[in-house]
Design a protein around this motif. Structure first.
Motif, short mmCIF file in Angstrom:
data_model
loop_
_atom_site.label_atom_id
_atom_site.label_comp_id
_atom_site.label_asym_id
_atom_site.label_seq_id
_atom_site.Cartn_x
_atom_site.Cartn_y
_atom_site.Cartn_z
N ILE A 93 0.83 -1.21 0.00
CA ILE A 93 0.00 0.00 0.00
C ILE A 93 0.87 1.26 0.00
CG2 ILE A 93 -1.60 1.35 1.43
CD1 ILE A 93 -3.01 -1.28 2.10
N ASN A 94 1.89 1.28 0.86
CA ASN A 94 2.79 2.44 0.89
C ASN A 94 3.54 2.59 -0.42
OD1 ASN A 94 2.02 3.11 3.47
ND2 ASN A 94 3.71 2.02 4.45
N ALA A 95 3.96 1.45 -0.99
CA ALA A 95 4.73 1.50 -2.23
C ALA A 95 3.88 2.07 -3.36
CB ALA A 95 5.24 0.11 -2.60
N LEU A 96 2.60 1.73 -3.33
CA LEU A 96 1.69 2.26 -4.36
C LEU A 96 1.65 3.79 -4.32
CD1 LEU A 96 -0.35 1.55 -6.57
CD2 LEU A 96 -2.10 1.36 -4.81
N ILE A 97 1.58 4.35 -3.11
CA ILE A 97 1.59 5.82 -2.99
C ILE A 97 2.93 6.36 -3.46
CG2 ILE A 97 0.98 7.77 -1.52
CD1 ILE A 97 0.11 5.75 0.61
N ALA A 98 4.00 5.68 -3.03
CA ALA A 98 5.35 6.17 -3.36
C ALA A 98 5.59 6.15 -4.86
CB ALA A 98 6.40 5.34 -2.63
N VAL A 99 5.08 5.11 -5.54
CA VAL A 99 5.25 5.03 -7.00
C VAL A 99 4.54 6.22 -7.65
CG1 VAL A 99 4.56 3.73 -9.06
CG2 VAL A 99 5.61 2.54 -7.13
N GLY A 100 3.36 6.56 -7.17
CA GLY A 100 2.63 7.71 -7.70
C GLY A 100 3.35 9.02 -7.40
N LEU A 101 3.85 9.14 -6.17
CA LEU A 101 4.54 10.36 -5.78
C LEU A 101 5.83 10.53 -6.58
CD1 LEU A 101 4.65 12.81 -3.90
CD2 LEU A 101 5.73 11.38 -2.17
N LEU A 126 1.22 -3.87 -8.44
CA LEU A 126 1.74 -4.23 -9.76
C LEU A 126 1.02 -3.45 -10.86
CD1 LEU A 126 2.32 -8.08 -9.39
CD2 LEU A 126 4.05 -6.28 -9.62
N LEU A 127 -0.28 -3.29 -10.70
CA LEU A 127 -1.04 -2.50 -11.66
C LEU A 127 -0.50 -1.07 -11.71
CD1 LEU A 127 -3.61 -2.52 -13.52
CD2 LEU A 127 -4.83 -1.54 -11.55
N GLY A 128 -0.28 -0.51 -10.52
CA GLY A 128 0.24 0.86 -10.44
C GLY A 128 1.61 0.98 -11.07
N VAL A 129 2.48 0.00 -10.79
CA VAL A 129 3.84 0.04 -11.35
C VAL A 129 3.77 -0.06 -12.87
CG1 VAL A 129 6.03 -1.19 -11.49
CG2 VAL A 129 4.92 -0.88 -9.29
N TRP A 130 2.89 -0.93 -13.36
CA TRP A 130 2.75 -1.11 -14.80
C TRP A 130 2.31 0.20 -15.47
CZ3 TRP A 130 -1.69 -1.40 -18.13
CH2 TRP A 130 -1.42 -1.90 -19.41
N VAL A 131 1.31 0.84 -14.88
CA VAL A 131 0.83 2.12 -15.40
C VAL A 131 1.96 3.16 -15.38
CG1 VAL A 131 -0.65 4.10 -14.82
CG2 VAL A 131 -1.62 1.80 -14.94
N ALA A 132 2.68 3.24 -14.26
CA ALA A 132 3.74 4.23 -14.14
C ALA A 132 4.84 3.98 -15.17
CB ALA A 132 4.32 4.20 -12.73
N LEU A 133 5.20 2.71 -15.36
CA LEU A 133 6.24 2.36 -16.34
C LEU A 133 5.82 2.80 -17.73
CD1 LEU A 133 7.49 -1.27 -15.65
CD2 LEU A 133 8.81 0.84 -15.63
N LEU A 175 6.46 9.56 3.19
CA LEU A 175 6.29 9.24 1.77
C LEU A 175 7.42 9.83 0.94
CD1 LEU A 175 2.45 9.77 1.37
CD2 LEU A 175 3.68 7.61 1.26
N VAL A 176 7.75 11.08 1.26
CA VAL A 176 8.86 11.72 0.54
C VAL A 176 10.14 10.93 0.78
CG1 VAL A 176 10.31 13.78 0.44
CG2 VAL A 176 7.83 14.01 0.54
N VAL A 177 10.34 10.49 2.01
CA VAL A 177 11.55 9.74 2.32
C VAL A 177 11.58 8.42 1.53
CG1 VAL A 177 12.92 8.64 4.13
CG2 VAL A 177 11.74 10.78 4.58
N MET A 178 10.43 7.78 1.40
CA MET A 178 10.40 6.53 0.63
C MET A 178 10.92 6.77 -0.79
SD MET A 178 6.70 4.97 1.68
CE MET A 178 6.26 4.88 3.42
N VAL A 179 10.45 7.85 -1.41
CA VAL A 179 10.87 8.16 -2.78
C VAL A 179 12.36 8.49 -2.82
CG1 VAL A 179 10.56 9.75 -4.70
CG2 VAL A 179 8.58 8.95 -3.43
N VAL A 180 12.78 9.32 -1.87
CA VAL A 180 14.16 9.78 -1.88
C VAL A 180 15.13 8.66 -1.51
CG1 VAL A 180 15.74 11.30 -0.67
CG2 VAL A 180 13.52 12.14 -1.38
N PHE A 227 11.45 -0.05 -3.08
CA PHE A 227 12.50 -0.39 -2.12
C PHE A 227 12.42 0.54 -0.90
CE2 PHE A 227 16.84 0.76 -0.75
CZ PHE A 227 17.28 -0.46 -0.30
N GLY A 228 12.26 1.83 -1.17
CA GLY A 228 12.15 2.81 -0.09
C GLY A 228 10.96 2.52 0.81
N ALA A 229 9.82 2.19 0.18
CA ALA A 229 8.62 1.89 0.95
C ALA A 229 8.84 0.65 1.81
CB ALA A 229 7.43 1.69 0.02
N ALA A 230 9.52 -0.35 1.25
CA ALA A 230 9.78 -1.58 2.00
C ALA A 230 10.64 -1.28 3.22
CB ALA A 230 10.45 -2.61 1.09
N VAL A 231 11.72 -0.51 3.01
CA VAL A 231 12.63 -0.21 4.13
C VAL A 231 11.89 0.56 5.22
CG1 VAL A 231 14.67 1.11 4.82
CG2 VAL A 231 14.70 -0.23 2.70
#
Lengths: 322, 291, 255
Positions: free
Chosen positions: A36-44, A166-173, A243-248, A260-264
């Motif tokens: 769930i967090n990774a989905l937000i981070a991918v969008g951000l 996975l859907l979100g990552v696919w769309v973002a890619l 969230l910003v930290v996950m992306v960064v 990866f950031g969201a997982a950590v």
């Protein structure tokens, strides 16, 4: 296709993890939160990493999605899917309205405006106590149901949340590799340059802001149903920062870095359970440390530091500028 | 009704003074280094909490206040030396994350040292309020306003009358030129962080007897101080002071007239309106960006 | 004369100081038209006005009869004006090919939706645009660097990449802001040759440049500015023999 190679690797990890470790708490329970967090981070990341526009208020959109689902399904007993849809529409509306004036701002001003917006939305979750339940939040949010299949166990949530990821990552890619994606990255590279190439930078910034808000709102709806309970604390300024930290941490404009950031960041409090009080301290230290020593992020930074050790031929390994 | 207004005004100017000091600190650092220091609010918290601890171990009141300020200044210097200076070439986004990281780090440290309890300082000189109609003015409010006025005056004189102050402003105008004419830019940066930590710490000491303080009290104050700085026009120190007072008054009027629960929202709505319609603030310089 | 680029009494002031004052000129289709003048003459400001980055304080500008006043840069780009910058505004976060592809932005139409779902129409369009972009890289001699990260390019190649990217917008008029600045003699020669080849494609060029040898070699017409004001206009020979121009340059003790 080559561009999907990383995607298939990610899908394989997600699929194999619960098969190899079916009873591992970190996989089946924390794995849902990570997704769930990774989905937000991918969008951000689309907004921050690729387009170069910081948002310190993204928890607000996560919250709007969650509260739309929570309120409509409990107070009005709506069908969760209809509530989710309305949540997305509401987010679209709010994001579109706020994006126009906010994205004219740059740098510190943009940071401060998004931050202020996030705090205002958070206060709106706390204050109308008779509707939102105030600081105590909303409980008894019903379970989600997909075609007669109740999403009511850890493993079912694992499948749904990671499917959404996975859907979100696919769309973002896809988006990043499209004509629009090129224009977004151009805006990051040079705004005047992009404008001169015919990119309507104001419009495209607004649109990507809306898209990344929708990622967060969708995750918010899932979060509400998965937890069954929500309170304003989950959507505070602090979470926007996380969230910003996950992306960064993963590395801005890196395709899989935010995951990866969201997982950590999601696992951090779980592993520090014994040292609960140290969590805040460590989060702060990570933020400073990464930005000072590995400004391209842990994921990108480390891979760039390690690569030259294995590849002896001197291919010019250039640090990403800016 | 007028008494309610008067009371709101008194409360507003008091809390606004604290915002003004924090905002002034923001403006000074932004002026010198183009960095918005999100950890500014933590200086307030560190100042107040240190004083509480020092008093608890029996240090005399005045000495405790002085030492608390020294601690705040040290934190400011350490922040500059170990977090800002190493990341000199960082982008805007990076410096935002670094200073927010510093703020969270300091909060985490405070949590470890002081726990989650709320603390308070005794008032500087008694609790007997002065009555103006049915509104009251506490001695501590007078301390807050008075000391703030003195500090602002001193900072103003410093920037306009002393060589060091003028040199500090020169660093912001053109750091390369400043270093060419022999201004030690690095030391000036340290000085700016020290000075704004001092102002933040002072704000913390002044309002700790009025508002409770805890490990996470700095965040909101810091953000409000930033709002004050923007209201006045980032980079204009005296504008930040005016912005702080205005913000404090509007906030307390809003709390009195609407609802105190929305008090914080009022500050941020004002902030957004200013950013949307007058991003250069009310005292800042407008300018077309030259490419 | 055909209606092409016309400026009528344009003035631009910054805080009361005029960077361009009451300037009028017109350029001919298919020509290379250069704007010269001492430093601070307002040449780059003129380009910024023509491309919508600044708006004039007063006056009119038209391109093929359509007014440029009030148009944002991306609309001006759609009208057929593109430009390069004095300091290259390359997207350093992208490869050489990707930079050039951004130049093709106007010639595609796939949006967020078809891009996000990678619909066949969007993929087909991407392939077509890539072909276009490659042609322009070949034209500018950069095709062998197509997949190189642009932040790894030497300065001279960045300058040519800007040209390739601008050409990808299929402009009718290309504004080049100091294309030879920072280049060595042989690179400057190549740039001159590139300008001639662009002209042969039927694209008009407007040039701001300090290298007089280059300017005189490629220009059909010249406009001389001094402190934002019109000083002279004419062919290279006329300008070289114009006493006012000589005085302005000598008076400045520049070049």
């Amino acid at each position: 296709m080559k561009r999907y190679r990383g995607f298939f690797a990610l899908a394989s990890i997600i699929t194999l993890a619960p098969i190899l470790f079916p009873v591992n708490y970190f996989v089946t329970v924390v794995g849902v939160s990570i997704a769930i967090n990774a989905l937000i981070a991918v969008g951000l990341n689309l907004l921050m990493g690729y387009t170069g526009q910081i948002s310190l208020g993204h928890a607000a959109f996560f919250g709007i999605g969650a509260y739309a689902s929570g309120l409509l399904t409990t107070l009005l007993s709506w069908n969760p899917w209809l509530a989710l849809l309305v949540g997305l529409l509401a987010t679209w509306l709010v994001a579109e309205l706020i994006a126009r004036p906010i994205l004219r701002l740059k740098g510190h001003y943009l940071a401060m405006a998004t931050l202020g917006f996030g705090i205002i939305i958070n206060i709106l979750m706390v204050q109308p106590t008779h509707i939102t339940g105030g600081p105590d939040g909303l409980s008894d949010i019903p379970v989600l149901n997909i075609l007669g299949w109740d999403i009511d166990s850890d493993i079912r949530w694992y499948i749904v949340a990671n499917g959404a990821l996975l859907l979100g990552v696919w769309v973002a890619l896809n988006l990043i590799n499209s004509r629009i994606g090129l224009a977004l990255r151009a805006v990051h590279g040079s705004e005047v340059g992009a404008q001169m190439m015919g990119v309507d930078i104001e419009k495209i910034k607004i649109k990507i802001f809306v898209v990344s808000a929708l990622f967060a709102a969708f995750a918010g709806s899932l979060f509400a149903h998965q937890q069954g309970f929500i309170s304003p604390d989950s959507f505070s300024f602090h979470f926007s920062i996380e969230l910003v930290v996950m992306v960064v941490l993963g590395g801005m404009a890196s395709k899989y870095g935010p995951i990866f950031g969201a997982a950590v960041l999601t696992m951090l409090p779980e592993t520090l359970v014994v040292f609960e009080d140290y969590e805040v301290l460590i989060l702060g230290a990570i933020m400073m440390g990464i930005m000072i020593f590995l400004p391209q992020g842990l994921w990108v930074g480390l891979s760039q530091k390690i690569k030259p050790l294995f590849i002896k031929k001197t291919i010019s390994v250039e640090p990403a500028g800016g | 009704m007028s008494d309610v207004l008067l009371q709101s005004l008194i409360t507003g100017v008091t809390i606004g003074s604290a915002y003004a000091l924090v905002g002034l600190g923001f403006a000074i650092i932004f002026n010198v280094s183009d960095v918005v220091n999100f950890a500014q609010g933590e200086f307030v918290m560190v100042g107040a909490m240190s004083a509480v601890s020092l008093l608890a171990v029996g240090v005399p009141f005045a000495v405790a206040l002085f030492l608390a300020l020294v601690i705040a200044v040290c934190i400011g210097l350490i922040l500059e030396k170990f977090a800002i200076e190493p990341a000199k070439s960082a982008t805007v986004v990076s410096t935002i994350i670094i200073t927010i990281g510093a703020s969270i780090f300091l909060r985490g440290l405070a949590l470890l040292i002081w726990g989650k309890d709320f603390h308070s300082l005794p008032a500087f000189s008694g609790e007997t309020p002065i009555h103006i109609g049915s509104a009251t003015l506490t001695p501590q409010s007078m301390w807050v306003m008075g000391v703030t006025a003195v500090l602002v005056f001193l900072v103003h004189q410093f920037f306009n009358r002393t060589i060091t102050g003028k040199a500090l402003l020169a660093c912001s105008a053109n750091p390369i030129a400043a270093s060419l004419i022999g201004i030690p830019v690095k030391r000036m940066m340290l000085f700016a962080y020290g000075l704004s930590a001092l102002l933040g710490g002072a704000a913390g000491l002044l309002i700790a007897p009025i508002a409770f303080t805890s490990y996470d009290a700095g965040m909101m104050l810091g953000l409000k101080g930033f709002a004050a700085a923007i209201l006045g026009g980032l980079g204009n120190p005296m504008g930040a002071v005016a912005g702080g007072v205005v913000l404090g008054v509007l906030e307390s009027l809003g709390a009195g007239l609407i609802s105190s629960g929305y008090k914080d929202a009022i500050a941020f709505i004002i902030l957004l309106l200013v950013l949307f319609f007058k991003p250069q603030g009310f005292f800042g310089k407008a300018g077309e960006e030259r490419v | 004369m055909d209606l092409f680029l016309e400026a009528e009494n344009i003035t631009k002031t910054f805080g009361g100081v005029a960077a361009i004052f009451n300037l009028s000129f017109a350029t001919r289709k298919g020509s290379v038209y250069s704007v010269i003048g001492p430093n601070g003459a307002g040449k780059t400001t003129l380009f910024n006005l023509l491309t919508g980055i600044y708006q004039p304080t007063s006056g009119n500008m038209r391109f093929e009869g359509k007014s440029l006043v009030g148009q944002p840069p991306h609309k001006i780009s759609k009208l057929g004006i593109s430009r390069t910058f004095q300091t290259p505004q390359i997207f350093l976060n992208m490869t050489v090919l990707e930079n050039t592809l951004v130049g093709c932005h106007n010639h595609g139409s796939s949006g967020f939706f078809s891009g996000a779902l990678s619909l066949p129409s969007s993929r087909k369009e991407a392939a077509r645009l890539e072909e276009q972009a490659m042609e322009n890289l070949v034209f500018c001699g950069l095709d062998h660097l197509a997949n190189r990260e642009s932040d790894a390019l030497p300065y001279g190649e960045l300058k040519r990449l800007e040209v390739a990217r601008a050409l990808s917008t299929k402009p009718k008029l290309l504004l080049m802001d100091e294309p030879a600045a920072g280049l060595n003699d042989s690179e400057t020669g190549e740039m001159g040759e590139l300008i001639r080849r662009i002209q042969k494609l039927g694209i008009s060029v407007m040039l701001v440049e300090h290298n007089m040898a280059l300017v005189m070699a490629v220009s059909d017409g010249l406009l001389v500015l001094n402190y934002g004001e019109y000083l002279a206009e004419g062919t290279p020979e006329q300008i070289q023999n114009n006493p006012k121009v000589i005085e302005a340059y000598l008076g400045m003790g520049d070049d």
